[in-house]
Motif scaffolding. Structure first.
Motif, PDB file in Angstrom:
ATOM      1  N   MET A 184       0.821  -1.203   0.000  1.00 12.24           N
ATOM      2  CA  MET A 184       0.000   0.000   0.000  1.00 12.24           C
ATOM      3  C   MET A 184       0.863   1.265   0.000  1.00 12.24           C
ATOM      4  SD  MET A 184      -3.152  -0.848  -0.109  1.00 12.24           S
ATOM      5  CE  MET A 184      -4.130   0.451   0.579  1.00 12.24           C
ATOM      6  N   GLU A 185       2.029   1.235   0.619  1.00 13.63           N
ATOM      7  CA  GLU A 185       2.848   2.433   0.705  1.00 13.63           C
ATOM      8  C   GLU A 185       3.270   2.959  -0.665  1.00 13.63           C
ATOM      9  OE1 GLU A 185       4.445   1.476   5.165  1.00 13.63           O
ATOM     10  OE2 GLU A 185       5.861   1.433   3.504  1.00 13.63           O
ATOM     11  N   PRO A 186       3.717   2.107  -1.597  1.00 13.67           N
ATOM     12  CA  PRO A 186       4.027   2.635  -2.925  1.00 13.67           C
ATOM     13  C   PRO A 186       2.796   3.205  -3.626  1.00 13.67           C
ATOM     14  CG  PRO A 186       5.082   0.522  -2.619  1.00 13.67           C
ATOM     15  CD  PRO A 186       4.174   0.744  -1.446  1.00 13.67           C
ATOM     16  N   LEU A 187       1.639   2.636  -3.377  1.00 13.92           N
ATOM     17  CA  LEU A 187       0.409   3.159  -3.962  1.00 13.92           C
ATOM     18  C   LEU A 187       0.148   4.565  -3.444  1.00 13.92           C
ATOM     19  CD1 LEU A 187      -2.156   2.804  -5.659  1.00 13.92           C
ATOM     20  CD2 LEU A 187      -3.231   1.801  -3.653  1.00 13.92           C
ATOM     21  N   GLU A 188       0.357   4.786  -2.145  1.00 13.53           N
ATOM     22  CA  GLU A 188       0.180   6.127  -1.583  1.00 13.53           C
ATOM     23  C   GLU A 188       1.108   7.112  -2.270  1.00 13.53           C
ATOM     24  OE1 GLU A 188       0.968   5.652   2.547  1.00 13.53           O
ATOM     25  OE2 GLU A 188      -0.777   4.376   2.855  1.00 13.53           O
ATOM     26  N   ARG A 189       2.373   6.728  -2.417  1.00 12.81           N
ATOM     27  CA  ARG A 189       3.338   7.625  -3.070  1.00 12.81           C
ATOM     28  C   ARG A 189       2.949   7.875  -4.515  1.00 12.81           C
ATOM     29  NH1 ARG A 189       7.375   4.714  -0.007  1.00 12.81           N
ATOM     30  NH2 ARG A 189       7.692   3.373  -1.808  1.00 12.81           N
ATOM     31  N   GLN A 190       2.462   6.835  -5.187  1.00 10.43           N
ATOM     32  CA  GLN A 190       2.050   6.995  -6.583  1.00 10.43           C
ATOM     33  C   GLN A 190       0.872   7.965  -6.679  1.00 10.43           C
ATOM     34  OE1 GLN A 190       0.974   3.328  -8.518  1.00 10.43           O
ATOM     35  NE2 GLN A 190       0.920   4.255 -10.540  1.00 10.43           N
ATOM     36  N   MET A 191      -0.083   7.840  -5.764  1.00  9.87           N
ATOM     37  CA  MET A 191      -1.221   8.766  -5.756  1.00  9.87           C
ATOM     38  C   MET A 191      -0.757  10.183  -5.481  1.00  9.87           C
ATOM     39  SD  MET A 191      -4.319   6.787  -3.820  1.00  9.87           S
ATOM     40  CE  MET A 191      -5.338   8.242  -3.841  1.00  9.87           C
ATOM     41  N   GLN A 192       0.137  10.339  -4.511  1.00 14.14           N
ATOM     42  CA  GLN A 192       0.614  11.673  -4.154  1.00 14.14           C
ATOM     43  C   GLN A 192       1.370  12.308  -5.306  1.00 14.14           C
ATOM     44  OE1 GLN A 192       2.731  10.489  -0.676  1.00 14.14           O
ATOM     45  NE2 GLN A 192       0.874  10.288   0.545  1.00 14.14           N
ATOM     46  N   ARG A 193       2.200  11.523  -5.996  1.00 14.25           N
ATOM     47  CA  ARG A 193       2.974  12.049  -7.110  1.00 14.25           C
ATOM     48  C   ARG A 193       2.066  12.393  -8.287  1.00 14.25           C
ATOM     49  NH1 ARG A 193       5.166   7.992  -9.490  1.00 14.25           N
ATOM     50  NH2 ARG A 193       5.969   7.140  -7.569  1.00 14.25           N
ATOM     51  N   ALA A 194       1.140  11.501  -8.627  1.00 13.56           N
ATOM     52  CA  ALA A 194       0.282  11.700  -9.801  1.00 13.56           C
ATOM     53  C   ALA A 194      -0.714  12.827  -9.616  1.00 13.56           C
ATOM     54  CB  ALA A 194      -0.458  10.406 -10.127  1.00 13.56           C
ATOM     55  N   LEU A 195      -1.203  12.988  -8.383  1.00 18.12           N
ATOM     56  CA  LEU A 195      -2.229  13.996  -8.133  1.00 18.12           C
ATOM     57  C   LEU A 195      -1.669  15.268  -7.523  1.00 18.12           C
ATOM     58  CD1 LEU A 195      -4.988  11.619  -6.741  1.00 18.12           C
ATOM     59  CD2 LEU A 195      -4.750  12.494  -9.059  1.00 18.12           C
ATOM     60  N   GLY A 196      -0.368  15.298  -7.242  1.00 21.77           N
ATOM     61  CA  GLY A 196       0.247  16.494  -6.685  1.00 21.77           C
ATOM     62  C   GLY A 196      -0.180  16.770  -5.262  1.00 21.77           C
TER      63      GLY A 196
END
Length: 115
Positions: free
Chosen positions: A5-17
């Protein structure tokens, strides 16, 4: 499941700013940046993550549903940049409005010259 789940959080944060935070915080900040069905999928993932800390609740979590929701969310986030997608959506609306305005002004000009 926590580690994936942690990489998913980072991916969401990066993609959505979005700023760093937990999955719950990221979802609250994302709000309307995600499509409705993906918001539901992300909320189900957040609930599953909270439930895994409690042995009784962890048995109620459907791992297949969680994996499918995560895969759908990752696929959407790895597609065309979500902000760009939203900008293109608004540009399409603006273009439609401008075409309608031009047609309306053309009809008014035709009526003015006809009389």
């Amino acid at each position: 499941m926590s580690r994936s789940m942690e990489p998913l959080e980072r991916q969401m944060q990066r993609a959505l700013g979005l700023p760093k935070g937990t999955l719950d915080q990221t979802l609250r900040r994302a709000r309307r940046l995600l499509p409705r069905d993906l918001r539901r999928a992300a909320a189900a993932l957040a609930e599953a993550r909270q439930a895994e800390g409690n042995p009784r609740l962890a048995r109620q979590v459907d791992p297949a549903r969680s994996q499918e929701a995560e895969a759908r969310l990752r696929a959407w986030l790895s597609g065309p940049e979500p902000r760009r997608r939203k900008a293109l959506h608004w540009l399409g609306i603006l273009a439609s409005f401008l075409v309608s305005l031009a047609l309306g002004l053309g009809m008014l000009a035709a009526l003015a010259t006809a009389t």
